[in-house]
Design an enzyme around this catalytic site. Structure first.
Site, PDB file in Angstrom:
ATOM      1  N   HIS A 156      22.151  41.480  43.671  1.00 57.54           N
ATOM      2  CA  HIS A 156      22.176  40.531  42.537  1.00 57.54           C
ATOM      3  C   HIS A 156      23.657  39.911  42.307  1.00 57.54           C
ATOM      4  CE1 HIS A 156      23.706  44.005  40.021  1.00 57.54           C
ATOM      5  NE2 HIS A 156      24.248  43.190  39.655  1.00 57.54           N
ATOM      6  N   ASP A 187      18.075  46.114  45.542  1.00 56.36           N
ATOM      7  CA  ASP A 187      19.403  45.599  44.893  1.00 56.36           C
ATOM      8  C   ASP A 187      20.564  45.914  45.895  1.00 56.36           C
ATOM      9  OD1 ASP A 187      20.772  44.063  43.326  1.00 56.36           O
ATOM     10  OD2 ASP A 187      20.546  45.273  41.520  1.00 56.36           O
ATOM     11  N   SER A 265      29.153  46.013  39.204  1.00 61.47           N
ATOM     12  CA  SER A 265      28.097  46.040  39.985  1.00 61.47           C
ATOM     13  C   SER A 265      28.432  45.855  41.641  1.00 61.47           C
ATOM     14  CB  SER A 265      26.636  44.847  39.633  1.00 61.47           C
ATOM     15  OG  SER A 265      26.337  44.873  38.656  1.00 61.47           O
TER      16      SER A 265
END
Length: 601
Positions: A156, A187, A265
């Site tokens: 992402h 992911d 992230s």
């Protein structure tokens, strides 16, 4: 005056030894974070405030003896940080632990030449207007380098990217990066950087194992709130299959109590000197509940890329199962008291299991691993996870032995596993949406990203019938799509049909529609004067074919739409056109007369 850790332990020991009459009262001033009982595997190193009057007890009387004194001394002697690192306090005592010797500092040391900041420029498609993109946006994330000059980050972070840059810690320079492979279900993504300068003095991090509960991890990255590297510490709270928000899939994840914020992230969660996982999401509405992708999922992703040259996906058995926790249910399906398993309620027609298993089979074991009545299997020390995890860790086209109970008889069945695509795609990252425009009617395949355009509460605000199709229906054959009439671009040719938008297209001139390519071909090859579309809810659209073709060009020009169909369908149309032309040439060559030199025909 600041109390040192070691001096506090020593005074704590002295207080214990001097309070023989009522030893438990001496503990009433000390907090449970100060020290753990001998049975605990961890030994915490708390940060003390200027006062210890508010510290509360945890030890029972059994620890208020020489056992506690010996435990304290052994921990001091065993821990090199406590035994070797000392500084003088104001009154001459020694014992303050230098913060540079903690696990967090070791994590920073590893991260300085391993963790990078990622700058992404992305532009997502507009599914309501599939011929154009939304405004570009800039996002930031984290990543870390592994052997082979590869950077691991979250999918992402670089999804729908148009431009990606990376920057090392302490460097003012940014370097161009390319997405080597990306897996939206898990992911994860792999980036590469061509610049040799970027790789100078970089340390490659190693992948470790799944941490046990209550083991400490340090999350390293570049979260919002600053530009420099950040380290947050936490412990492992839970290990189980979890919903991955980005890919909407169920895979194993690790829950920790360290803060994971936007920008974290893709950063590593470090345990010791190895990577325990990749930070990727948190729990909204809760404090300090974050999730990291565990090493088995990371290794599965990397192994698939190395073997196939691209993302290979995660396998599925294609079963929908019901727990058999009710005794009457188990008795009805002839399960013996010692048997455990789950009831097969639905099978994906595209799966290999569709040919081998049957509805109402009881799945007892997967690859000789018994399945409990609630669908879980044993995992590590008295932990349990759903048996889907065993399936997801299989390689594509790998076989598994499924033991089932059918009509009271046990059978071992070999099933080939592979990734399965849903009838309505859950995500459409890194690709342009497909569409066809004919006479102002905009046809698209139904996807969940299209429904997401209705807002965060899309489940309640999107068309109910389309939502039910997306969440419940299974494909009957490969390549099948649900084609819908998304909207009507108003013109004289389609006046009166504007209320028929958001309905599924069932047939074109009496032929059932398989997918958008099939609809496009049926429209192009129409030989009749009228073109008829049969929609859901028994609605019908009829157009004069020749007039509709003329109107299409007029409508495209009015709405500034560059093409009547998406790029993938144009390529398919060109391929079919070339193939038809080649067949015509071959047929002509096979039928033309043959002349022999010197002989009159």
């Amino acid at each position: 005056m600041r109390y040192s850790y070691l001096r506090t332990l020593r005074r704590f020991s002295a207080t214990l030894s001097s309070s023989s009459a009522s030893p438990s009262h001496s503990l009433c001033r000390y907090n449970h974070t100060l020290i753990r009982p001998p049975s605990s595997p961890l030994f915490s190193l708390p940060r003390f405030s200027n006062s210890i009057r508010s510290i509360t007890p945890i030890f029972s009387n059994s620890y208020c003896t020489s056992t506690t004194q010996n435990f304290i001394n052994s921990k001091i002697n065993q821990n090199p940080i406590l035994s070797e690192t000392k500084i003088n306090d104001d009154d001459g005592d020694t014992g303050l632990i230098h913060p540079r010797q903690t696990d967090a500092y070791e994590a920073v040391n590893l991260a300085l030449d391993s963790v990078v900041k990622i700058f992404t420029v992305a532009s997502s498609p507009n599914y309501f207007l599939p011929w154009q993109n939304k405004s570009q946006r800039e996002t930031m994330g984290s990543g870390f380098v592994i052997e082979g000059r590869r950077i691991i980050t979250n999918a992402h972070v670089v999804a729908d990217n148009t431009f990606v840059l990376v920057r090392r810690h302490g460097s003012p320079n940014k370097y161009r990066a390319e997405v080597r492979a990306i897996g939206h279900e898990c992911d994860l993504a792999i980036l590469t950087v061509e610049s040799e300068e970027f790789w100078e003095s970089m340390n490659f991090l190693e992948l470790g194992d799944i941490p046990f509960l209550q083991e400490a991890v340090a999350v390293v990255g570049y979260p919002q709130g600053g530009d420099n590297i950040s380290v947050t510490k936490g412990v492992v709270s839970r290990v189980e299959p979890t919903q991955y928000v980005h890919g909407a899939t169920q895979l194993m994840a690790i829950q920790i109590d360290a803060a994971i914020n936007p920008g974290n992230s893709g950063g590593p969660a470090i345990m010791g000197d190895k990577v325990a996982g990749v930070a990727f999401q948190n729990l909204s509405g809760a404090e300090n509940i974050g999730y990291i992708i565990p090493v088995p999922v990371i290794k599965h992703f990397i192994a698939g890329v190395e073997e196939y040259g691209k993302y290979a996906g995660f396998c599925s058995l294609g079963l929908s199962c019901q727990p058999t926790e009710n005794a009457q249910l188990r008795e009805h399906f002839r399960m013996l008291p010692e048997m455990t398993g789950v009831l097969v309620s639905k099978i994906n027609p595209l799966s290999d299991a569709y040919k081998m298993l049957k509805k109402d089979d009881i799945v007892l074991a997967f690859d000789s691993v018994p399945i409990a009545n609630d669908g879980t299997v044993a995992f590590r020390n008295r932990e349990r996870i759903t048996f889907d995890h065993l399936v997801s860790m299989k390689k594509p086209n790998e076989t598994a032995i499924v033991r089932v109970l059918r009509d009271g008889v046990e059978q071992d069945i070999s099933v080939t596993l592979r990734p399965l695509q849903p009838l309505v795609p859950v995500h459409q990252f890194d690709k342009l949406p497909s569409y066809v425009i004919f006479a102002g009617l905009v046809f698209i395949p139904l996807t969940q990203p299209y429904l997401h355009e209705y807002g965060e509460d899309w489940y309640n605000t999107s068309p109910r019938r389309l939502c039910e199709h997306a969440l419940r229906e299974l494909p009957n054959k490969a390549g099948e799509q649900l084609v819908i009439l998304a909207q009507v671009l108003m013109d004289d040719i389609n006046a009166g049909y504007e209320r028929l938008a958001e309905l599924q297209v069932k047939k074109v001139n009496g032929v059932e529609v398989e997918n958008l390519k099939h609809l496009c071909r049926l429209v192009e090859e129409c030989k009749e004067e009228s073109l008829r579309f049969d929609l859901d809810d028994e609605r019908v659209v009829v157009l004069n074919y020749e007039s509709a073709k003329v109107a299409t060009s007029r409508i495209l020009k009015r709405h500034r739409i560059p093409s009547a169909m998406s790029t993938d369908l144009i390529d398919e149309q060109c391929r079919r056109s070339c193939q038809a032309r080649w067949i015509t040439i071959v047929a002509w060559k096979s039928l033309r007369p043959v002349f022999i030199v010197g002989v009159r025909p």
